[in-house]
Scaffold this active site. Structure first.
Site, PDB file in Angstrom:
ATOM      1  N   SER A  63       0.833  -1.204   0.000  1.00 43.99           N
ATOM      2  CA  SER A  63       0.000   0.000   0.000  1.00 43.99           C
ATOM      3  C   SER A  63       0.865   1.251   0.000  1.00 43.99           C
ATOM      4  O   SER A  63       1.607   1.526   0.948  1.00 43.99           O
ATOM      5  CB  SER A  63      -0.915   0.020   1.225  1.00 43.99           C
ATOM      6  OG  SER A  63      -1.502   1.298   1.323  1.00 43.99           O
ATOM      7  N   HIS A 111      -0.949  -1.170  -4.433  1.00 37.64           N
ATOM      8  CA  HIS A 111      -2.245  -0.885  -3.802  1.00 37.64           C
ATOM      9  C   HIS A 111      -2.343   0.619  -3.538  1.00 37.64           C
ATOM     10  O   HIS A 111      -1.502   1.209  -2.859  1.00 37.64           O
ATOM     11  CB  HIS A 111      -2.349  -1.669  -2.487  1.00 37.64           C
ATOM     12  CG  HIS A 111      -3.682  -1.571  -1.821  1.00 37.64           C
ATOM     13  ND1 HIS A 111      -4.763  -2.347  -2.194  1.00 37.64           N
ATOM     14  CD2 HIS A 111      -4.122  -0.794  -0.803  1.00 37.64           C
ATOM     15  CE1 HIS A 111      -5.803  -2.052  -1.421  1.00 37.64           C
ATOM     16  NE2 HIS A 111      -5.441  -1.107  -0.581  1.00 37.64           N
ATOM     17  N   ASP A 165      -4.731   3.660  -2.140  1.00 39.11           N
ATOM     18  CA  ASP A 165      -5.882   3.946  -1.281  1.00 39.11           C
ATOM     19  C   ASP A 165      -6.410   5.348  -1.509  1.00 39.11           C
ATOM     20  O   ASP A 165      -5.756   6.331  -1.145  1.00 39.11           O
ATOM     21  CB  ASP A 165      -5.469   3.801   0.187  1.00 39.11           C
ATOM     22  CG  ASP A 165      -5.181   2.360   0.563  1.00 39.11           C
ATOM     23  OD1 ASP A 165      -6.112   1.557   0.518  1.00 39.11           O
ATOM     24  OD2 ASP A 165      -4.010   2.049   0.888  1.00 39.11           O
ATOM     25  N   MET A 213      -9.120   8.093  -0.502  1.00 38.73           N
ATOM     26  CA  MET A 213     -10.041   8.426   0.606  1.00 38.73           C
ATOM     27  C   MET A 213     -10.600   9.830   0.412  1.00 38.73           C
ATOM     28  O   MET A 213      -9.850  10.740   0.059  1.00 38.73           O
ATOM     29  CB  MET A 213      -9.290   8.375   1.938  1.00 38.73           C
ATOM     30  CG  MET A 213      -8.590   7.062   2.193  1.00 38.73           C
ATOM     31  SD  MET A 213      -7.718   7.126   3.757  1.00 38.73           S
ATOM     32  CE  MET A 213      -6.886   5.525   3.724  1.00 38.73           C
ATOM     33  N   HIS A 229      -8.063   1.010  -4.419  1.00 41.80           N
ATOM     34  CA  HIS A 229      -9.053   0.762  -3.358  1.00 41.80           C
ATOM     35  C   HIS A 229      -9.762   2.078  -3.049  1.00 41.80           C
ATOM     36  O   HIS A 229      -9.173   2.979  -2.452  1.00 41.80           O
ATOM     37  CB  HIS A 229      -8.294   0.215  -2.128  1.00 41.80           C
ATOM     38  CG  HIS A 229      -9.135   0.006  -0.924  1.00 41.80           C
ATOM     39  ND1 HIS A 229      -8.584  -0.238   0.322  1.00 41.80           N
ATOM     40  CD2 HIS A 229     -10.486  -0.022  -0.739  1.00 41.80           C
ATOM     41  CE1 HIS A 229      -9.555  -0.396   1.207  1.00 41.80           C
ATOM     42  NE2 HIS A 229     -10.710  -0.257   0.589  1.00 41.80           N
ATOM     43  N   MET A 235     -12.107   4.321  -1.097  1.00 41.39           N
ATOM     44  CA  MET A 235     -12.855   4.528   0.152  1.00 41.39           C
ATOM     45  C   MET A 235     -13.574   5.857   0.012  1.00 41.39           C
ATOM     46  O   MET A 235     -13.229   6.855   0.654  1.00 41.39           O
ATOM     47  CB  MET A 235     -11.883   4.510   1.338  1.00 41.39           C
ATOM     48  CG  MET A 235     -11.432   3.100   1.685  1.00 41.39           C
ATOM     49  SD  MET A 235      -9.903   3.065   2.629  1.00 41.39           S
ATOM     50  CE  MET A 235      -8.742   3.115   1.272  1.00 41.39           C
ATOM     51  N   MET A 293     -11.625  -6.218   4.915  1.00 39.06           N
ATOM     52  CA  MET A 293     -10.888  -5.244   5.720  1.00 39.06           C
ATOM     53  C   MET A 293     -10.589  -5.870   7.081  1.00 39.06           C
ATOM     54  O   MET A 293     -11.499  -6.313   7.773  1.00 39.06           O
ATOM     55  CB  MET A 293     -11.724  -3.964   5.917  1.00 39.06           C
ATOM     56  CG  MET A 293     -11.916  -3.094   4.693  1.00 39.06           C
ATOM     57  SD  MET A 293     -10.398  -2.505   3.889  1.00 39.06           S
ATOM     58  CE  MET A 293      -9.505  -1.707   5.235  1.00 39.06           C
ATOM     59  N   ASP A 347      -6.753  -6.551   3.881  1.00 39.26           N
ATOM     60  CA  ASP A 347      -6.136  -5.227   3.981  1.00 39.26           C
ATOM     61  C   ASP A 347      -6.254  -4.690   5.404  1.00 39.26           C
ATOM     62  O   ASP A 347      -7.362  -4.531   5.918  1.00 39.26           O
ATOM     63  CB  ASP A 347      -6.856  -4.300   2.980  1.00 39.26           C
ATOM     64  CG  ASP A 347      -6.234  -2.924   2.875  1.00 39.26           C
ATOM     65  OD1 ASP A 347      -5.187  -2.682   3.496  1.00 39.26           O
ATOM     66  OD2 ASP A 347      -6.823  -2.090   2.153  1.00 39.26           O
TER      67      ASP A 347
HETATM   68  C1  DX5 Z   1      -6.591   1.430   5.271  1.00 37.71           C
HETATM   69  C2  DX5 Z   1      -6.070   1.143   3.892  1.00 37.71           C
HETATM   70  C3  DX5 Z   1      -4.911   0.243   3.857  1.00 37.71           C
HETATM   71  C4  DX5 Z   1      -3.678   0.757   4.583  1.00 37.71           C
HETATM   72  C5  DX5 Z   1      -3.046  -0.457   5.172  1.00 37.71           C
HETATM   73  O1  DX5 Z   1      -7.815   2.045   5.198  1.00 37.71           O
HETATM   74  O2  DX5 Z   1      -7.086   0.548   3.103  1.00 37.71           O
HETATM   75  O3  DX5 Z   1      -4.580  -0.168   2.532  1.00 37.71           O
HETATM   76  O4  DX5 Z   1      -2.751   1.420   3.768  1.00 37.71           O
HETATM   77  O5  DX5 Z   1      -2.015  -0.068   5.986  1.00 37.71           O
HETATM   78  P1  DX5 Z   1      -1.338  -1.046   7.025  1.00 37.71           P
HETATM   79  O6  DX5 Z   1      -0.788  -2.217   6.269  1.00 37.71           O
HETATM   80  O7  DX5 Z   1      -0.283  -0.193   7.645  1.00 37.71           O
HETATM   81  O8  DX5 Z   1      -2.405  -1.477   8.010  1.00 37.71           O
HETATM   82 ZN    ZN Z   2      -6.484  -0.332   1.122  1.00 35.86          ZN
END
Ligand code: DX5
Ligand code: ZN
Length: 215
Positions: free
Chosen positions: A8, A33, A35, A37, A66, A68, A137, A175
């Site tokens: 990620s 990956h 993310d 948000m 991903h 969110m 998750m 994840d």
């Molecule tokens: C959290 C993200 C993850 C995050 C994971 O909402 O979806 O992808 O980057 O980070 P770690 O591996 O540090 O938990």
């Molecule tokens: Zn993620």
């Protein structure tokens, strides 16, 4: 069953993004990956299309995006345009999920469904045919570096049984809080793709950390 690792980039060093991208290109990792948000669906804002477009210029592996964000169906074509190969949306964020999954595939991307820790995995039973991947998750979404929620293991097993019964090729991704301490258990429970942010990027040797996750 194959074991994929998708580091990620949320935990990457954004001042030196190029070197972190090259590190992943040279590593045994399978995907990037990313993310996204929006500060609405999750209480945090990360990055959007311009950053992904830049990552895509250097990345030599598929972009696993991903989302969110609320109503992710609004941006399917935009994420395709900036290079997404796999597009995962949260079941809790898309009212007409079936249509959203079809639209993602119609753009030529793989479609993923993410499930929060509170969401019953049975909720995806009727859309398994439309999904290439289910993302379990193992933390509440929004932040890197959180503690793994162990119930994820039972949820993966339950989902794996459901997929086997349905006879689909749906992948299971996990994840949140993934490290070498839980990787083997996650694969044994039926996961085929592990996402890891802080475990990879906070390691003194990220490539080695990625290798350890694949063992
Ligand atoms: C959290 C993200 C993850 C995050 C994971 O909402 O979806 O992808 O980057 O980070 P770690 O591996 O540090 O938990
Ligand atoms: Zn993620």
């Amino acid at each position: 069953m194959n074991k994929l690792v998708s580091p990620s980039m949320l935990s990457a060093n954004f001042l030196h993004l190029e070197s972190d991208i090259n590190m992943i290109n040279e590593s045994t990792a399978d995907w990037f990956h990313l993310d996204v948000m929006d500060g609405m669906y999750v209480p945090n804002i990360s990055f959007g299309m311009p950053i992904i477009e830049h990552i895509n210029k250097l990345a030599k592996k598929p972009l696993d995006v991903h989302l969110m964000i609320e109503k992710p169906e609004r941006y399917i074509a935009d994420f395709k345009k900036v290079g997404a190969d796999i597009l995962t949306v949260h079941i809790e964020a898309s009212t007409h999920l079936h249509r959203t999954l079809q639209a993602i595939r119609a753009e030529g991307m793989k479609a993923g469904i993410a499930l929060n820790p509170h969401t019953n995995v049975l909720q995806v039973e009727d859309v398994l045919e439309e999904a290439d991947m289910i993302l379990i998750m193992s933390v509440n979404p929004g932040f890197g570096g959180q503690k793994f929620i162990p119930q994820a293991l039972n949820r993966i097993e339950k989902l794996r049984n459901m997929i086997e019964k349905a006879g689909t090729k749906t992948m299971i991704q996990v994840d949140g809080g993934v490290t070498n301490a839980n990787a083997a258990d996650l694969y044994n429970a039926g996961a085929n793709c592990l996402v890891a942010g802080s475990y990879v990027f906070k390691s003194p040797d990220p490539k080695e950390a990625i290798k350890r996750l694949k063992k």
